[in-house]
Design a protein around this motif. Structure first.
Motif, PDB file in Angstrom:
ATOM      1  N   UNK A   1      -2.510 -72.783 -93.273  1.00  0.00           N
ATOM      2  CA  UNK A   1      -2.261 -71.352 -93.053  1.00  0.00           C
ATOM      3  C   UNK A   1      -3.391 -70.711 -92.269  1.00  0.00           C
ATOM      4  N   UNK A   2      -4.623 -70.972 -92.654  1.00  0.00           N
ATOM      5  CA  UNK A   2      -5.759 -70.368 -91.945  1.00  0.00           C
ATOM      6  C   UNK A   2      -5.858 -70.899 -90.521  1.00  0.00           C
ATOM      7  N   UNK A   3      -5.524 -72.179 -90.339  1.00  0.00           N
ATOM      8  CA  UNK A   3      -5.535 -72.722 -88.981  1.00  0.00           C
ATOM      9  C   UNK A   3      -4.498 -72.049 -88.092  1.00  0.00           C
ATOM     10  N   UNK A   4      -3.279 -71.861 -88.635  1.00  0.00           N
ATOM     11  CA  UNK A   4      -2.239 -71.186 -87.857  1.00  0.00           C
ATOM     12  C   UNK A   4      -2.601 -69.732 -87.577  1.00  0.00           C
ATOM     13  N   UNK A   5      -3.197 -69.061 -88.584  1.00  0.00           N
ATOM     14  CA  UNK A   5      -3.616 -67.672 -88.357  1.00  0.00           C
ATOM     15  C   UNK A   5      -4.679 -67.586 -87.269  1.00  0.00           C
ATOM     16  N   UNK A   6      -5.571 -68.547 -87.228  1.00  0.00           N
ATOM     17  CA  UNK A   6      -6.606 -68.539 -86.191  1.00  0.00           C
ATOM     18  C   UNK A   6      -5.996 -68.710 -84.805  1.00  0.00           C
ATOM     19  N   UNK A   7      -5.057 -69.657 -84.715  1.00  0.00           N
ATOM     20  CA  UNK A   7      -4.392 -69.873 -83.423  1.00  0.00           C
ATOM     21  C   UNK A   7      -3.605 -68.629 -83.018  1.00  0.00           C
ATOM     22  N   UNK A   8      -2.857 -68.068 -83.974  1.00  0.00           N
ATOM     23  CA  UNK A   8      -2.076 -66.865 -83.665  1.00  0.00           C
ATOM     24  C   UNK A   8      -2.984 -65.696 -83.304  1.00  0.00           C
ATOM     25  N   UNK A   9      -4.096 -65.553 -84.050  1.00  0.00           N
ATOM     26  CA  UNK A   9      -5.025 -64.464 -83.741  1.00  0.00           C
ATOM     27  C   UNK A   9      -5.686 -64.624 -82.395  1.00  0.00           C
ATOM     28  N   UNK A  10      -5.674 -65.807 -81.858  1.00  0.00           N
ATOM     29  CA  UNK A  10      -6.249 -66.026 -80.528  1.00  0.00           C
ATOM     30  C   UNK A  10      -5.225 -65.811 -79.417  1.00  0.00           C
ATOM     31  N   UNK A  11      -4.029 -66.359 -79.594  1.00  0.00           N
ATOM     32  CA  UNK A  11      -3.039 -66.342 -78.508  1.00  0.00           C
ATOM     33  C   UNK A  11      -2.258 -65.040 -78.422  1.00  0.00           C
ATOM     34  N   UNK A  12      -1.856 -64.484 -79.558  1.00  0.00           N
ATOM     35  CA  UNK A  12      -0.996 -63.302 -79.529  1.00  0.00           C
ATOM     36  C   UNK A  12      -1.707 -62.092 -78.910  1.00  0.00           C
ATOM     37  N   UNK A  13      -2.926 -61.727 -79.348  1.00  0.00           N
ATOM     38  CA  UNK A  13      -3.594 -60.584 -78.696  1.00  0.00           C
ATOM     39  C   UNK A  13      -3.829 -60.808 -77.206  1.00  0.00           C
ATOM     40  N   UNK A  14      -4.187 -62.042 -76.838  1.00  0.00           N
ATOM     41  CA  UNK A  14      -4.416 -62.306 -75.415  1.00  0.00           C
ATOM     42  C   UNK A  14      -3.128 -62.180 -74.618  1.00  0.00           C
ATOM     43  N   UNK A  15      -2.005 -62.640 -75.219  1.00  0.00           N
ATOM     44  CA  UNK A  15      -0.722 -62.519 -74.528  1.00  0.00           C
ATOM     45  C   UNK A  15      -0.292 -61.061 -74.395  1.00  0.00           C
ATOM     46  N   UNK A  16      -0.657 -60.221 -75.358  1.00  0.00           N
ATOM     47  CA  UNK A  16      -0.245 -58.816 -75.310  1.00  0.00           C
ATOM     48  C   UNK A  16      -1.121 -58.005 -74.372  1.00  0.00           C
TER      49      UNK A  16
END
Length: 394
Positions: free
Chosen positions: A120-135
């Motif tokens: 879960x923490x690994x996925x949150x880290x990946x999401x926290x990196x890619x989603x803001x950058x994509x937005x």
């Protein structure tokens, strides 16, 4: 049906209480001097001021108390508290205590939960990196993933590493304990086997002398003849001296750490002639026919002891007559036979029941041999066979 008693709750660990108190005091100090992690005009700050910061700080301190006794509950509550903290001006000690709660949840929680937290923490880290950058399409957006990784994934990964090393150390300790237990069991078994072997040695070597003493002392008491008594006393003295010598040797072997005795050589088949001469001196009419050649040392010792015990039993139980001892080697097998007269005996006999048959059978079985004893044509026949491996050192 038995009523299950409720388990009493475990008290919090003293170290956890120290962490909670230290984190709470540190957070209060930062609130007192007005130092937060975000300014009041930050867009994500919905609850400005110092008082809203105290709620997640106090909740996180309570989670620290539960970090060891209820790690999953502490993590879930701490996650809600850290989300609430992001809506305020924030407190550094709240974030630090949350990283410790995450670490403790992986280290002290169930194995399945620890694995899920890793994912879960690994996925949150990946999401926290890619989603803001994509937005937002700005490099600074990547820092959100970095912060999530530092606050969530890094403590979880650290807890997993420490847990893995702890489990490996525990497994090594258990293996060491099992090895020590097996070594103790082997030692106890070796001691038991050695005691049984020494008991057989004691019976085989000393029983012959004691039987001769008993027979000749009975004869000396029952026959009122000075010459017969003198001869019987001479035989009694000779067997007493030899029996005491054997006892002294055995006691020296059994005495731990003793260095006042010399190692004694194990008897061999070359000593059968002396053994037969001793039986003749005790009154047996014995003939020896030995054609065995060189045989391995364990077989020599077992065959010698079987012949010795058979002559002792013949001295105690056989009626008058000839006793024959024959050793023949043929087709890779050593055949040992002792025949003694069997039947009613009127002369005084030594006490005992010939229980050495059990020891003789054990000696043969230990060397994959066979053993048989019983009446045969008015004789008592003892027969043992031992397989001889070709090329085995004698």
């Amino acid at each position: 049906m038995a009523v299950r008693q409720p388990r009493s709750p475990r008290p919090p660990h003293r170290f956890d209480v120290f962490i909670a108190v230290g984190g709470l005091l540190g957070g209060l100090l930062l609130v007192a001097i007005g130092l937060g992690t975000r300014p009041a005009d930050d867009p994500i700050v919905l609850l400005d001021g110092s008082r809203p910061v105290l709620v997640p700080l106090g909740v996180m301190a309570g989670c620290e108390v539960l970090r060891r006794i209820a790690p999953r509950a502490a993590l879930l509550t701490g996650t809600a508290a850290i989300v609430l903290d992001t809506l305020t001006q924030g407190n550094l000690f709240t974030v630090l205590m949350y990283t410790d709660v995450m670490y403790a949840a992986v280290l002290y929680g169930p194995l399945a939960s620890a694995r899920r937290i890793q994912w879960i923490t690994g996925l949150l880290t990946v999401a926290g990196t890619l989603v803001p950058f994509a937005l937002w399409r700005v490099p600074e957006a990547l820092l959100i993933g970095v912060v999530v990784g530092i606050v969530a994934y890094a403590p979880a990964a650290t807890g997993w590493i420490v847990r893995d090393h702890r489990d490996a150390a525990e497994a090594a300790r258990l293996r060491a304990e099992q090895t020590a237990l097996l070594a103790e069991l082997d030692r106890a078994q070796a001691v038991t086997s050695e005691r049984a072997r020494m008991a057989r040695e004691l019976h085989d070597m000393v029983a012959n002398h004691l039987s001769a003493i008993a027979i000749h002392s009975t004869a000396a008491l029952s026959i009122d003849d000075p010459d017969t008594s003198r001869q019987a006393l001479s035989v009694i003295r000779e067997n007493s001296v030899e029996g005491l010598a054997e006892m002294r040797r055995l006691i020296g072997i059994l005495r731990e750490g003793s260095e006042d005795h010399e190692p004694a050589a194990a008897p061999t088949l070359d000593g059968l002639e002396a053994l037969v001469d001793g039986a003749r001196a005790n009154g047996l009419d014995v003939t020896l026919d030995a054609e065995h050649g060189p045989v391995p040392a364990p077989v020599e010792l077992a065959a010698y002891r079987i012949v010795q015990e058979s002559l002792t039993n013949a001295l105690k139980h056989a009626r008058p007559g000839r006793v024959t001892v024959a050793l023949v080697r043929r087709d890779g097998v050593l055949d040992v036979r002792v025949r003694s007269p069997y039947g009613r005996r009127d002369e005084p006999r030594a006490p005992g029941s010939g229980a050495g048959l059990v020891g003789m059978r054990e000696r043969a079985a230990l060397l994959d041999g066979t053993f048989d004893a019983g009446p045969d044509d008015s004789c008592w026949t003892v027969r043992a066979t031992f397989p001889l491996v070709e090329g085995e050192p004698a």
